[in-house]
Write an enzyme that holds these catalytic residues in place. Structure first.
Site, PDB file in Angstrom:
ATOM      1  N   GLU A  13       0.085   2.654   0.954  1.00 29.70           N
ATOM      2  CA  GLU A  13      -1.367   2.529   0.779  1.00 29.70           C
ATOM      3  C   GLU A  13      -2.160   3.022   1.995  1.00 29.70           C
ATOM      4  O   GLU A  13      -3.227   2.493   2.306  1.00 29.70           O
ATOM      5  CB  GLU A  13      -1.766   1.089   0.413  1.00 29.70           C
ATOM      6  N   HIS A  43      -0.666  -7.775   2.094  1.00 31.18           N
ATOM      7  CA  HIS A  43       0.787  -7.897   2.003  1.00 31.18           C
ATOM      8  C   HIS A  43       1.353  -8.234   3.377  1.00 31.18           C
ATOM      9  O   HIS A  43       0.848  -7.746   4.401  1.00 31.18           O
ATOM     10  CB  HIS A  43       1.426  -6.594   1.525  1.00 31.18           C
TER      11      HIS A  43
END
Length: 423
Positions: A49, A272
């Site tokens: 990402e 995360h």
């Protein structure tokens, strides 16, 4: 014990959640991630990402002394988001973009625009060839009603095929990334059973991190609580997997995760948690049982077949929309040719015609989209069938071999002079 005189390899994997202008505190978090990587001195860092190449270049400059070798994988509309930073020389790189990755009209999810993929870098680690993979699979937005499950199964299958066919000459294999799958989900089991990759969390000698190895936890400023339902404490969807070879095998000596809040910082690195694994090189390892591979691929074929039926139904609906719009288009055409006294205004006729043309075009585009998805699902199912048949042959051979051995050792027959034995 570490053989070949090698120091343990430290591998780092993190989903950065870095969509510029959309992700919260993006610039500040990249600054923090750069400081973390520079401080910890991991051998290899695998990031997901990193959607903006500008952010990648920022990290590349910041880590130029600690991680001089880098690669940024480009694919899709906004990129794959995959990046690798290494202390060891990167000899080669390869990218495979997944054939199925959501739908372009699902704007609120947006996975289709991301170009989800699996990237490979070949790294020289003290004379050993390491194949290092980084990936990011389609997200699971609803555990109860997961419309993207067939897509993730196809992605898992394509990933394991990519790993199998590109890692043949590797001395050691490492795969890290956001799989968006729980440990016992079908796609995860499919990947591990057919590649021989082992989960560092279950293999590690010592673990220091979130409860049960969770990488998406409730105690994180950026975590949306609805993403965890029905797992209130957290879920484990990010992984570091490993595998050795006939020359050298691997052992995970320690695994750790970040734990949400960062000391002296007002917010965490990402939504995360990051994984850090310390990997040691050891003796070679055994292969997985053929029967386990057979069971998992059979289950995966069933999911792909179900997804194929669902997609064929969607294509049929698109076809009906297309034909309905085509028939409806006859109405404004008929009105246009009626005498003026009996017809509607030209603006009304034009509006009806535009609506019908819009529906016709939408139906045609959806038909093409679902037709493409059907081809991918059929191709994946055909490949799985070939693998299943091959495993069935191996399984039958093992059973026959077992039956023969149970009856006692076969009697040795002398070789005929005319027969030749190749060395």
């Amino acid at each position: 014990v570490v053989v070949y005189g090698l120091a343990p390899t430290f591998c780092f994997a993190r989903n950065c959640s870095g969509i510029r202008f959309f992700s919260q505190l993006c610039t500040q978090r990249y600054e923090m991630i750069g400081e973390l990587l520079g401080r910890e001195q991991h051998d290899i860092a695998l990031l997901q990402e990193v959607w903006s190449e500008r952010d990648f270049l920022f990290l590349k400059r910041k880590l130029s002394s600690s991680h001089p070798y880098t690669h940024y994988f480009k694919s899709g509309v906004i990129g794959s988001g995959l990046a690798v930073f290494s202390r060891h020389r990167i000899q080669d790189a390869l990218l495979y973009q997944y054939s199925l990755n959501g739908y372009p009209y699902m704007l609120r999810h947006g996975d289709w625009f991301g170009g989800k993929a699996v990237g490979l870098v070949i790294v020289d680690v003290s004379g050993l060839k390491a194949h290092v993979y980084v990936t990011h699979l389609h997200a699971e937005y609803s555990r109860a009603r997961d419309e993207y499950l067939p897509h993730r199964i196809v992605q898992s299958w394509e990933m394991l095929q990519f790993v199998r066919h590109t890692s043949c000459g590797a001395d050691l294999v490492v795969l890290g990334g956001d799989l968006n799958m729980h440990p016992q989900d079908l796609g995860n089991r499919l990947l591990r059973s057919h590649t021989g990759l082992r989960d560092c969390y279950t293999e590690t000698d010592t673990f220091d991190g979130c409860e049960d190895g969770h990488t998406l936890i409730a105690d994180n400023h950026f975590t949306k609580k609805q993403d965890l339902v029905p797992f209130e404490k957290g879920i484990r969807i990010d992984y570091i997997l490993m595998k050795g070879s006939q020359r050298v095998s691997m052992k995970c000596e320690s695994l750790s995760t970040t734990k949400g809040p960062v000391a002296d910082k007002p917010f965490p690195y990402s939504d995360h948690e990051a994984l850090t694994a310390e990997l040691a090189l050891l003796r070679s390892e055994d292969t997985l049982a053929v029967s386990e591979q057979m069971d998992v691929v059979t289950e995966a074929r069933a999911v792909v077949k179900e997804g194929l039926c669902q997609t064929e139904a969607l294509r049929d609906k698109a076809m009906r929309l297309m034909f309905g719009a085509l028939l409806s288009l006859l109405l404004p055409l008929a009105l246009a040719f009626l005498p003026c006294s009996c017809s509607c205004s030209f603006s009304t006729v034009g509006l009806l015609g535009a609506v019908c043309m819009g529906l016709l075009l939408s139906g045609a585009l959806l038909y093409l989209l679902f037709t493409t998805h059907i081809k991918v699902l059929k191709e994946t199912e055909d490949q799985m069938m070939l693998t299943s048949n091959d495993l069935q042959t191996k399984l039958t051979g093992c059973r026959l071999s077992g039956s023969s051995s149970s009856d006692g050792p076969p009697e040795l027959q002398p070789l005929s002079p005319s027969k030749r034995v190749d060395p």
